[in-house]
Design a protein around this motif. Structure first.
Motif, PDB file in Angstrom:
ATOM      1  N   VAL A   1       0.848  -1.201   0.000  1.00 16.84           N
ATOM      2  CA  VAL A   1       0.000   0.000   0.000  1.00 16.84           C
ATOM      3  C   VAL A   1       0.878   1.243   0.000  1.00 16.84           C
ATOM      4  N   GLN A   2       1.932   1.231   0.801  1.00 19.17           N
ATOM      5  CA  GLN A   2       2.830   2.388   0.842  1.00 19.17           C
ATOM      6  C   GLN A   2       3.482   2.637  -0.510  1.00 19.17           C
ATOM      7  N   GLU A   3       3.987   1.571  -1.121  1.00 13.36           N
ATOM      8  CA  GLU A   3       4.649   1.723  -2.422  1.00 13.36           C
ATOM      9  C   GLU A   3       3.669   2.156  -3.499  1.00 13.36           C
ATOM     10  N   CYS A   4       2.409   1.723  -3.368  1.00 17.35           N
ATOM     11  CA  CYS A   4       1.407   2.033  -4.376  1.00 17.35           C
ATOM     12  C   CYS A   4       0.826   3.432  -4.195  1.00 17.35           C
ATOM     13  N   LEU A   5       0.419   3.756  -2.959  1.00 18.75           N
ATOM     14  CA  LEU A   5      -0.290   5.013  -2.736  1.00 18.75           C
ATOM     15  C   LEU A   5       0.609   6.149  -2.261  1.00 18.75           C
ATOM     16  N   PHE A   6       1.730   5.827  -1.603  1.00 20.29           N
ATOM     17  CA  PHE A   6       2.617   6.860  -1.064  1.00 20.29           C
ATOM     18  C   PHE A   6       4.063   6.598  -1.487  1.00 20.29           C
ATOM     19  N   PRO A   7       4.358   6.625  -2.775  1.00 22.35           N
ATOM     20  CA  PRO A   7       5.715   6.276  -3.211  1.00 22.35           C
ATOM     21  C   PRO A   7       6.759   7.319  -2.814  1.00 22.35           C
ATOM     22  N   GLU A   8       6.334   8.529  -2.493  1.00 25.70           N
ATOM     23  CA  GLU A   8       7.273   9.601  -2.173  1.00 25.70           C
ATOM     24  C   GLU A   8       7.527   9.747  -0.680  1.00 25.70           C
ATOM     25  N   ALA A   9       7.085   8.796   0.126  1.00 28.75           N
ATOM     26  CA  ALA A   9       7.244   8.912   1.585  1.00 28.75           C
ATOM     27  C   ALA A   9       8.714   8.960   1.964  1.00 28.75           C
ATOM     28  N   GLY A  10       9.027   9.848   2.910  1.00 33.03           N
ATOM     29  CA  GLY A  10      10.399  10.005   3.376  1.00 33.03           C
ATOM     30  C   GLY A  10      10.683   9.169   4.603  1.00 33.03           C
ATOM     31  N   PHE A  11      11.848   9.429   5.206  1.00 32.39           N
ATOM     32  CA  PHE A  11      12.299   8.653   6.358  1.00 32.39           C
ATOM     33  C   PHE A  11      11.365   8.831   7.552  1.00 32.39           C
ATOM     34  N   ASP A  12      10.964  10.060   7.840  1.00 34.79           N
ATOM     35  CA  ASP A  12      10.099  10.320   8.998  1.00 34.79           C
ATOM     36  C   ASP A  12       8.757   9.606   8.868  1.00 34.79           C
ATOM     37  N   GLU A  13       8.179   9.635   7.686  1.00 39.06           N
ATOM     38  CA  GLU A  13       6.906   8.943   7.471  1.00 39.06           C
ATOM     39  C   GLU A  13       7.060   7.437   7.640  1.00 39.06           C
ATOM     40  N   ASN A  14       8.166   6.888   7.161  1.00 39.36           N
ATOM     41  CA  ASN A  14       8.399   5.446   7.299  1.00 39.36           C
ATOM     42  C   ASN A  14       8.583   5.039   8.761  1.00 39.36           C
ATOM     43  N   VAL A  15       9.288   5.868   9.546  1.00 41.89           N
ATOM     44  CA  VAL A  15       9.457   5.572  10.972  1.00 41.89           C
ATOM     45  C   VAL A  15       8.103   5.614  11.675  1.00 41.89           C
ATOM     46  N   LEU A  16       7.280   6.600  11.340  1.00 41.38           N
ATOM     47  CA  LEU A  16       5.947   6.703  11.938  1.00 41.38           C
ATOM     48  C   LEU A  16       5.102   5.488  11.583  1.00 41.38           C
ATOM     49  N   VAL A  17       5.122   5.095  10.321  1.00 44.24           N
ATOM     50  CA  VAL A  17       4.315   3.962   9.861  1.00 44.24           C
ATOM     51  C   VAL A  17       4.809   2.654  10.481  1.00 44.24           C
ATOM     52  N   MET A  18       6.094   2.553  10.775  1.00 45.32           N
ATOM     53  CA  MET A  18       6.624   1.342  11.396  1.00 45.32           C
ATOM     54  C   MET A  18       6.172   1.218  12.855  1.00 45.32           C
ATOM     55  N   ASN A  19       6.063   2.324  13.579  1.00 50.66           N
ATOM     56  CA  ASN A  19       5.755   2.282  15.010  1.00 50.66           C
ATOM     57  C   ASN A  19       4.279   2.483  15.331  1.00 50.66           C
ATOM     58  N   LEU A  20       3.526   3.037  14.424  1.00 51.29           N
ATOM     59  CA  LEU A  20       2.118   3.324  14.684  1.00 51.29           C
ATOM     60  C   LEU A  20       1.267   2.071  14.918  1.00 51.29           C
ATOM     61  N   PRO A  21       1.446   0.965  14.173  1.00 48.37           N
ATOM     62  CA  PRO A  21       0.614  -0.225  14.435  1.00 48.37           C
ATOM     63  C   PRO A  21       0.751  -0.769  15.856  1.00 48.37           C
ATOM     64  N   LEU A  22       1.946  -0.757  16.400  1.00 45.90           N
ATOM     65  CA  LEU A  22       2.135  -1.250  17.764  1.00 45.90           C
ATOM     66  C   LEU A  22       1.387  -0.360  18.756  1.00 45.90           C
ATOM     67  N   GLY A  23       1.530   0.939  18.628  1.00 48.62           N
ATOM     68  CA  GLY A  23       0.834   1.868  19.511  1.00 48.62           C
ATOM     69  C   GLY A  23      -0.681   1.751  19.377  1.00 48.62           C
TER      70      GLY A  23
ATOM     71  N   GLY B   1      -2.381  -0.879  18.389  1.00 51.93           N
ATOM     72  CA  GLY B   1      -2.798  -2.165  18.950  1.00 51.93           C
ATOM     73  C   GLY B   1      -2.883  -2.123  20.465  1.00 51.93           C
ATOM     74  N   VAL B   2      -1.905  -1.494  21.107  1.00 54.77           N
ATOM     75  CA  VAL B   2      -1.919  -1.387  22.568  1.00 54.77           C
ATOM     76  C   VAL B   2      -3.084  -0.510  23.016  1.00 54.77           C
ATOM     77  N   LEU B   3      -3.277   0.640  22.361  1.00 53.48           N
ATOM     78  CA  LEU B   3      -4.364   1.550  22.732  1.00 53.48           C
ATOM     79  C   LEU B   3      -5.725   0.888  22.551  1.00 53.48           C
ATOM     80  N   SER B   4      -5.933   0.238  21.405  1.00 50.96           N
ATOM     81  CA  SER B   4      -7.235  -0.386  21.162  1.00 50.96           C
ATOM     82  C   SER B   4      -7.479  -1.548  22.113  1.00 50.96           C
ATOM     83  N   SER B   5      -6.460  -2.337  22.401  1.00 53.73           N
ATOM     84  CA  SER B   5      -6.623  -3.435  23.356  1.00 53.73           C
ATOM     85  C   SER B   5      -7.002  -2.897  24.730  1.00 53.73           C
ATOM     86  N   PHE B   6      -6.361  -1.817  25.140  1.00 54.48           N
ATOM     87  CA  PHE B   6      -6.674  -1.183  26.416  1.00 54.48           C
ATOM     88  C   PHE B   6      -8.128  -0.715  26.449  1.00 54.48           C
ATOM     89  N   LEU B   7      -8.578  -0.064  25.389  1.00 52.10           N
ATOM     90  CA  LEU B   7      -9.958   0.425  25.350  1.00 52.10           C
ATOM     91  C   LEU B   7     -10.966  -0.720  25.254  1.00 52.10           C
TER      92      LEU B   7
END
Length: 194
Positions: free
Chosen positions: A143-165, A167-173
């Protein structure tokens, strides 16, 4: 030969632990696992494995939107077993449960379908499930390569860590706001007309 130790006594700590583990075990039914599975199965074909042409971008976007809608609506599904042992599926409305697999005469038998009506907790679950699915879907490399091919380093770091956060938040709720819904495909069906 030594005898095994006796099982621990079930006091108030045992009941609390049991409730916590039961709530955690139900997370599989609350998180969008079925939608994610369907998304993962269709994505490589729709996105051309990340090597998108214009049609692949439209197909990938439509797949994300369709799966997001299914994920949102699945939080409102419910099921029950009637006194005859027949399993019924439905979707919660503001007036009660609309049953899918019965005719009009059979639907009239159940006068108490209003107890299944939509509540505030249903919206919390549906929005959190949608949130988790969208985070997951947008973090997949195809999806990233298809829809966001111009993503930089900061966006990639955010996308790598966001699923874990997420998942923890939704499990808590989900643990704080438990639901009594037994959606389509719910594993524990040991109940009769709640």
């Amino acid at each position: 030969m030594a005898e095994p130790p006796p099982p621990p006594k079930r006091g108030s700590n045992g009941r609390l632990l049991h409730k916590t583990l039961a709530a955690t075990a139900n997370l599989a039914n609350l998180l969008p696992t079925g939608t994610v599975l369907a998304f993962q199965a269709l994505l490589p074909s729709f996105s051309n494995s990340g090597d998108c042409k214009i049609l692949n971008k439209y197909l990938t976007t439509l797949l994300v939107i369709f799966c997001a809608i299914v994920c949102f609506l699945s939080s409102f599904t419910d099921s029950f077993i009637d006194r005859d042992g027949k399993l019924h599926y439905g979707i919660a409305t503001f007036k009660g449960l609309y049953i899918f697999n019965c005719d009009g005469e059979e639907r009239e038998k159940w006068k108490d379908l209003a107890r299944f009506k939509i509540s505030c907790v249903d919206f919390i679950h549906s929005f959190m499930s949608l949130f988790v699915f969208l985070i997951f879907a947008l973090s997949v490399s195809n999806v990233q390569e298809c829809l966001f091919p111009e993503a930089g380093f900061d966006e990639n770091v955010l996308v790598m860590n966001l699923p874990l956060g997420a998942g923890v938040l939704s499990s808590f709720l989900f643990v704080i706001f438990p639901t009594m819904r037994r959606g389509i495909g719910y594993a524990n069906m040991n109940f009769v007309e709640r």
